[in-house]
Design a protein around this motif. Sequence first.
Motif, mmCIF file in Angstrom:
data_model
loop_
_atom_site.group_PDB
_atom_site.id
_atom_site.type_symbol
_atom_site.label_atom_id
_atom_site.label_comp_id
_atom_site.label_asym_id
_atom_site.label_seq_id
_atom_site.Cartn_x
_atom_site.Cartn_y
_atom_site.Cartn_z
ATOM 1 N N ILE A 102 1.227 -1.636 0.060
ATOM 2 C CA ILE A 102 -0.324 -0.022 0.372
ATOM 3 C C ILE A 102 0.909 1.326 -0.424
ATOM 4 N N ILE A 103 2.371 1.214 1.497
ATOM 5 C CA ILE A 103 3.167 2.544 0.662
ATOM 6 C C ILE A 103 3.257 2.059 -0.367
ATOM 7 N N GLY A 104 3.767 1.517 -1.260
ATOM 8 C CA GLY A 104 4.259 1.762 -2.359
ATOM 9 C C GLY A 104 3.584 1.943 -2.955
ATOM 10 N N GLU A 105 3.176 1.691 -4.009
ATOM 11 C CA GLU A 105 1.535 2.458 -4.336
ATOM 12 C C GLU A 105 1.369 3.904 -4.397
ATOM 13 N N LYS A 106 1.122 4.222 -3.282
ATOM 14 C CA LYS A 106 0.646 5.589 -2.473
ATOM 15 C C LYS A 106 1.931 6.699 -3.345
ATOM 16 N N PHE A 107 2.971 5.682 -2.851
ATOM 17 C CA PHE A 107 4.100 7.101 -3.153
ATOM 18 C C PHE A 107 4.049 6.950 -4.173
ATOM 19 N N ILE A 108 4.383 5.841 -5.480
ATOM 20 C CA ILE A 108 4.262 6.025 -6.501
ATOM 21 C C ILE A 108 3.155 6.793 -6.921
ATOM 22 N N ARG A 109 2.303 7.357 -6.422
ATOM 23 C CA ARG A 109 0.848 8.470 -6.462
ATOM 24 C C ARG A 109 1.054 9.246 -6.367
ATOM 25 N N VAL A 110 1.402 9.448 -5.503
ATOM 26 C CA VAL A 110 2.232 10.787 -5.054
ATOM 27 C C VAL A 110 2.462 11.285 -6.064
ATOM 28 N N PHE A 111 4.153 10.228 -6.496
ATOM 29 C CA PHE A 111 5.409 11.201 -7.577
ATOM 30 C C PHE A 111 4.222 11.591 -8.441
ATOM 31 N N GLU A 112 4.110 10.688 -9.487
ATOM 32 C CA GLU A 112 3.330 10.644 -10.654
ATOM 33 C C GLU A 112 1.986 12.149 -10.842
ATOM 34 N N ARG A 113 2.196 12.194 -9.728
ATOM 35 C CA ARG A 113 0.847 13.534 -9.779
ATOM 36 C C ARG A 113 1.599 14.749 -9.374
ATOM 37 N N GLU A 114 2.376 14.955 -8.770
ATOM 38 C CA GLU A 114 3.872 15.335 -8.796
ATOM 39 C C GLU A 114 4.658 15.719 -9.947
ATOM 40 N N ALA A 115 5.103 14.637 -10.408
ATOM 41 C CA ALA A 115 5.716 14.908 -11.887
ATOM 42 C C ALA A 115 5.315 15.696 -12.473
ATOM 43 N N VAL A 116 3.788 15.291 -12.849
ATOM 44 C CA VAL A 116 3.033 16.212 -14.198
ATOM 45 C C VAL A 116 3.307 17.277 -14.095
ATOM 46 N N GLU A 117 2.993 18.174 -12.567
ATOM 47 C CA GLU A 117 3.302 19.655 -12.421
ATOM 48 C C GLU A 117 5.011 20.234 -12.109
ATOM 49 N N GLU A 118 5.506 19.280 -12.670
ATOM 50 C CA GLU A 118 7.176 19.212 -13.654
ATOM 51 C C GLU A 118 7.139 18.953 -14.615
ATOM 52 N N GLY A 119 6.271 17.906 -14.895
ATOM 53 C CA GLY A 119 6.785 17.842 -16.142
ATOM 54 C C GLY A 119 7.745 16.712 -16.829
ATOM 55 N N ALA A 120 7.793 16.122 -15.200
ATOM 56 C CA ALA A 120 8.884 14.772 -15.708
ATOM 57 C C ALA A 120 8.321 13.685 -16.331
ATOM 58 N N GLU A 121 9.248 13.004 -16.608
ATOM 59 C CA GLU A 121 8.517 11.670 -17.365
ATOM 60 C C GLU A 121 9.571 10.657 -16.390
ATOM 61 N N TYR A 122 10.377 10.729 -15.649
ATOM 62 C CA TYR A 122 11.094 9.776 -14.875
ATOM 63 C C TYR A 122 11.290 9.040 -13.841
ATOM 64 N N LEU A 123 11.487 9.389 -12.438
ATOM 65 C CA LEU A 123 11.859 8.572 -11.397
ATOM 66 C C LEU A 123 12.601 8.004 -10.639
ATOM 67 N N ILE A 124 13.589 8.829 -10.386
ATOM 68 C CA ILE A 124 15.088 7.982 -9.448
ATOM 69 C C ILE A 124 14.882 7.498 -8.351
ATOM 70 N N GLN A 125 15.302 6.755 -8.489
ATOM 71 C CA GLN A 125 15.112 5.814 -6.770
ATOM 72 C C GLN A 125 16.610 5.765 -6.098
ATOM 73 N N GLY A 126 16.096 5.509 -4.846
ATOM 74 C CA GLY A 126 18.178 5.385 -4.055
ATOM 75 C C GLY A 126 17.856 3.875 -3.872
ATOM 76 N N THR A 127 17.380 2.845 -4.771
ATOM 77 C CA THR A 127 16.889 1.535 -4.744
ATOM 78 C C THR A 127 18.540 1.123 -4.292
ATOM 79 N N ILE A 128 19.081 0.243 -3.370
ATOM 80 C CA ILE A 128 19.699 -0.810 -3.223
ATOM 81 C C ILE A 128 19.799 -2.367 -3.298
ATOM 82 N N ALA A 129 20.844 -3.325 -3.652
ATOM 83 C CA ALA A 129 20.757 -4.215 -3.730
ATOM 84 C C ALA A 129 20.004 -5.403 -2.520
ATOM 85 N N PRO A 130 20.018 -4.504 -1.389
ATOM 86 C CA PRO A 130 19.520 -5.266 -0.288
ATOM 87 C C PRO A 130 17.536 -5.233 -0.644
ATOM 88 N N ASP A 131 17.593 -4.365 -0.912
ATOM 89 C CA ASP A 131 16.274 -3.901 -1.172
ATOM 90 C C ASP A 131 15.949 -5.105 -2.418
#
Length: 314
Positions: A102-131
């Motif tokens: 639920i948290i993962g999806e909610k994060f994405i939906r918030v970022f998608e919404r904010e990305a539209v405001e910025e005109g962005a098409e890419y989402l950079i994440q700090g994912t590391i190997a243990p994740d």
Amino acid sequence: MFDAQEFIRRAVREMQEQVKGKAVIATSGGVDSTVAAKLGSMALGDHMVAIYVNTGCMRKGEDEKVRRIIEDMAIKLRYVDASQEFYQALAGVVDPEEKRKIIGEKFIRVFEREAVEEGAEYLIQGTIAPDWIESGGGLRDTIKSHHNVGGLPEDVDLEIVEPLRDLYKDEVRKVARALNLPVAEKQPFPGPGLAVRIIGEVTAERAAVIREACAVVEEELEQAVEKGQMTLPWQYFAVLLPVKTVGVHGDRRAYGFTIAIRAVESVDAMTADFSRLPWEVLDRISTRITNELHQVNRVVYDVTNKPPGTVEWE
């Protein structure tokens, strides 16, 4: 041997090749997301915007700390208070895996919404190997779904960019030191925040309790280090248990929450040993928590290694 400077050069080059437009980066102020933000800034300049989402499950004072870190790197920051959205989405949910998804999806939906405001098409994440290792997939068992991997919905409108995907925590810290970032030695903090330090349903009331309890743990351990009583653990925090126990406040019966203290030593987050904290330090933590948080009347200490436990409880 891992070469941090060579990794930085390669990561910047690869991000420039992959991102053909504007990007947003999910930043929490932690080591991983801050390193990713710095690399993104080096690669993309003004074509990247940092987004900090207050989920209602962040640590005490985290908002201001993140603002300072991102502003000091001269990166544009969008602050989003989505706490009520997250509380509503998590209402009644007690299963750890469901919480993370639920948290993962909610994060994405918030970022998608904010990305539209910025005109962005890419989402950079700090994912590391243990994740992604712990999130499972293929022949790997799912230990726990990290919100930025196993918690991601299948339909994501943004192209995901993960410059740290193949690094372990100790390597990320080396990169942070090479970049002279102030978070290089900062203890890890889970992407879902305090939501996975509340066993059971996440509510605003419970988040307030665990936020204060975690602050007490951090303050007392860091003060003990300054006094020379101990060395600082790799990670240290409090967990709010879903049970209440009988106690005594003054001369009156109390029925309150139980807080568990967790402190571990690790290098790469794949394994960990519980920290042998001095008894006098644990005594101060327990006394402060039960005195300052009237909802709590019992404190216990977790002496479980990883494996069989994980660092976080959920």
